[in-house]
Design a protein around this motif. Structure first.
Motif, PDB file in Angstrom:
ATOM      1  N   ARG A  12       0.822  -1.213   0.000  1.00  0.00           N
ATOM      2  CA  ARG A  12       0.000   0.000   0.000  1.00  0.00           C
ATOM      3  C   ARG A  12       0.861   1.270   0.000  1.00  0.00           C
ATOM      4  O   ARG A  12       2.085   1.205   0.004  1.00  0.00           O
ATOM      5  N   ASP A  13       0.190   2.418   0.049  1.00  0.00           N
ATOM      6  CA  ASP A  13       0.840   3.712   0.231  1.00  0.00           C
ATOM      7  C   ASP A  13       1.404   3.818   1.647  1.00  0.00           C
ATOM      8  O   ASP A  13       0.946   3.142   2.574  1.00  0.00           O
ATOM      9  N   SER A  14       2.367   4.705   1.791  1.00  0.00           N
ATOM     10  CA  SER A  14       2.916   5.112   3.098  1.00  0.00           C
ATOM     11  C   SER A  14       3.405   3.955   3.959  1.00  0.00           C
ATOM     12  O   SER A  14       3.110   3.870   5.151  1.00  0.00           O
ATOM     13  N   ILE A  15       4.162   3.072   3.352  1.00  0.00           N
ATOM     14  CA  ILE A  15       4.849   2.030   4.125  1.00  0.00           C
ATOM     15  C   ILE A  15       6.033   2.703   4.796  1.00  0.00           C
ATOM     16  O   ILE A  15       6.969   3.149   4.133  1.00  0.00           O
ATOM     17  N   ASP A  16       5.982   2.814   6.129  1.00  0.00           N
ATOM     18  CA  ASP A  16       7.063   3.517   6.817  1.00  0.00           C
ATOM     19  C   ASP A  16       8.156   2.550   7.258  1.00  0.00           C
ATOM     20  O   ASP A  16       7.991   1.333   7.215  1.00  0.00           O
ATOM     21  N   THR A  17       9.260   3.129   7.684  1.00  0.00           N
ATOM     22  CA  THR A  17      10.414   2.303   8.034  1.00  0.00           C
ATOM     23  C   THR A  17      10.147   1.413   9.243  1.00  0.00           C
ATOM     24  O   THR A  17      10.765   0.364   9.380  1.00  0.00           O
ATOM     25  N   ASP A  18       9.217   1.810  10.112  1.00  0.00           N
ATOM     26  CA  ASP A  18       8.874   0.953  11.245  1.00  0.00           C
ATOM     27  C   ASP A  18       8.064  -0.262  10.793  1.00  0.00           C
ATOM     28  O   ASP A  18       8.096  -1.305  11.442  1.00  0.00           O
ATOM     29  N   VAL A  19       7.349  -0.136   9.678  1.00  0.00           N
ATOM     30  CA  VAL A  19       6.649  -1.284   9.088  1.00  0.00           C
ATOM     31  C   VAL A  19       7.666  -2.198   8.410  1.00  0.00           C
ATOM     32  O   VAL A  19       7.579  -3.419   8.481  1.00  0.00           O
ATOM     33  N   ILE A  20       8.652  -1.590   7.748  1.00  0.00           N
ATOM     34  CA  ILE A  20       9.671  -2.385   7.044  1.00  0.00           C
ATOM     35  C   ILE A  20      10.480  -3.204   8.045  1.00  0.00           C
ATOM     36  O   ILE A  20      10.649  -4.416   7.875  1.00  0.00           O
ATOM     37  N   ILE A  21      10.975  -2.556   9.093  1.00  0.00           N
ATOM     38  CA  ILE A  21      11.667  -3.278  10.163  1.00  0.00           C
ATOM     39  C   ILE A  21      11.394  -2.531  11.474  1.00  0.00           C
ATOM     40  O   ILE A  21      11.799  -1.384  11.641  1.00  0.00           O
ATOM     41  N   ALA A  22      10.655  -3.175  12.351  1.00  0.00           N
ATOM     42  CA  ALA A  22      10.232  -2.542  13.608  1.00  0.00           C
ATOM     43  C   ALA A  22      11.429  -2.200  14.480  1.00  0.00           C
ATOM     44  O   ALA A  22      12.438  -2.919  14.510  1.00  0.00           O
ATOM     45  N   GLY A  23      11.284  -1.101  15.207  1.00  0.00           N
ATOM     46  CA  GLY A  23      12.364  -0.617  16.062  1.00  0.00           C
ATOM     47  C   GLY A  23      12.851  -1.635  17.080  1.00  0.00           C
ATOM     48  O   GLY A  23      14.031  -1.647  17.435  1.00  0.00           O
ATOM     49  N   ARG A  24      11.972  -2.524  17.526  1.00  0.00           N
ATOM     50  CA  ARG A  24      12.388  -3.502  18.547  1.00  0.00           C
ATOM     51  C   ARG A  24      13.431  -4.492  18.031  1.00  0.00           C
ATOM     52  O   ARG A  24      14.076  -5.182  18.815  1.00  0.00           O
ATOM     53  N   TYR A  25      13.615  -4.553  16.711  1.00  0.00           N
ATOM     54  CA  TYR A  25      14.605  -5.480  16.142  1.00  0.00           C
ATOM     55  C   TYR A  25      15.930  -4.807  15.806  1.00  0.00           C
ATOM     56  O   TYR A  25      16.836  -5.458  15.287  1.00  0.00           O
ATOM     57  N   LEU A  26      16.069  -3.544  16.115  1.00  0.00           N
ATOM     58  CA  LEU A  26      17.260  -2.809  15.701  1.00  0.00           C
ATOM     59  C   LEU A  26      18.447  -2.966  16.638  1.00  0.00           C
ATOM     60  O   LEU A  26      19.493  -2.381  16.404  1.00  0.00           O
ATOM     61  N   ARG A  27      18.309  -3.796  17.641  1.00  0.00           N
ATOM     62  CA  ARG A  27      19.416  -4.000  18.585  1.00  0.00           C
ATOM     63  C   ARG A  27      20.416  -5.044  18.094  1.00  0.00           C
ATOM     64  O   ARG A  27      21.429  -5.277  18.734  1.00  0.00           O
ATOM     65  N   THR A  28      20.131  -5.649  16.971  1.00  0.00           N
ATOM     66  CA  THR A  28      21.009  -6.684  16.438  1.00  0.00           C
ATOM     67  C   THR A  28      21.883  -6.136  15.311  1.00  0.00           C
ATOM     68  O   THR A  28      21.500  -5.189  14.623  1.00  0.00           O
ATOM     69  N   PHE A  29      23.034  -6.733  15.156  1.00  0.00           N
ATOM     70  CA  PHE A  29      23.891  -6.424  14.008  1.00  0.00           C
ATOM     71  C   PHE A  29      23.824  -7.550  12.984  1.00  0.00           C
ATOM     72  O   PHE A  29      24.508  -7.509  11.976  1.00  0.00           O
TER      73      PHE A  29
END
Length: 162
Positions: A12-29
């Motif tokens: 859809r329209d307006s797929i934001d970066t939190d939809v692409i990869i949620a912030g809770r998963y950003l603690r990993t490398f």
């Protein structure tokens, strides 16, 4: 750059970066960990079903929201070979090019499961399922070089090896 061909995933329209990869998963490398959660807010099974070479087709404002660089990285690592959208958030667009993920601004007709073929050099997108062809502005050679080299840093390093 060779032609890009793959199965379409329609969003859809307006797929934001939190939809692409949620912030809770950003603690990993770990790129594998990021890719395993990509787009799960839209389709919980996306990461399991996406195949290397697949293409995202979306509406307006793809990649809006925060400027997290992990969003295009997670999509590319999951197997997405290109994204076609009516428009992109500027920072997402730049981040995608920087990592060598082709992003194409175009209004194309496609449904999930269609097969698309993209020729960036000649400016042609073909929906092989419907037979419809869409003309886009061909990518400039410098952009093709960045994409062919795997992103901006790799392009810079290659250009400076000589």
């Amino acid at each position: 750059m060779e032609k890009i061909e793959g199965k379409v995933w329609k969003f859809r329209d307006s797929i934001d970066t939190d939809v692409i990869i949620a912030g809770r998963y950003l603690r990993t490398f770990s790129l594998d960990d990021l890719a395993s959660h990509v787009m799960e807010a839209e389709d919980p099974e996306f990461a399991e079903k996406v195949q290397r070479g697949d293409i995202i087709v979306a509406g307006w404002n793809f990649g809006c929201g925060s400027s997290r660089e992990q969003a295009p990285v997670a999509l590319k690592h999951a197997g997405i070979s290109a994204i076609i959208a009516k428009s992109f958030a500027r920072i997402f667009y730049r981040n995608a090019i920087n990592i060598g993920l082709p992003v194409i601004t175009a209004d194309v007709e496609a449904e999930s499961e269609d097969i698309m073929c993209i020729d960036l050099e000649n400016g042609i997108i073909l929906n092989k399922t419907s037979g419809k062809e869409f003309i886009i502005k061909p990518f400039d050679q410098f952009m093709l070089d960045i994409l062919n080299n795997g992103g901006l840093v790799k392009h810079y390093l290659k250009a400076n090896e000589e």
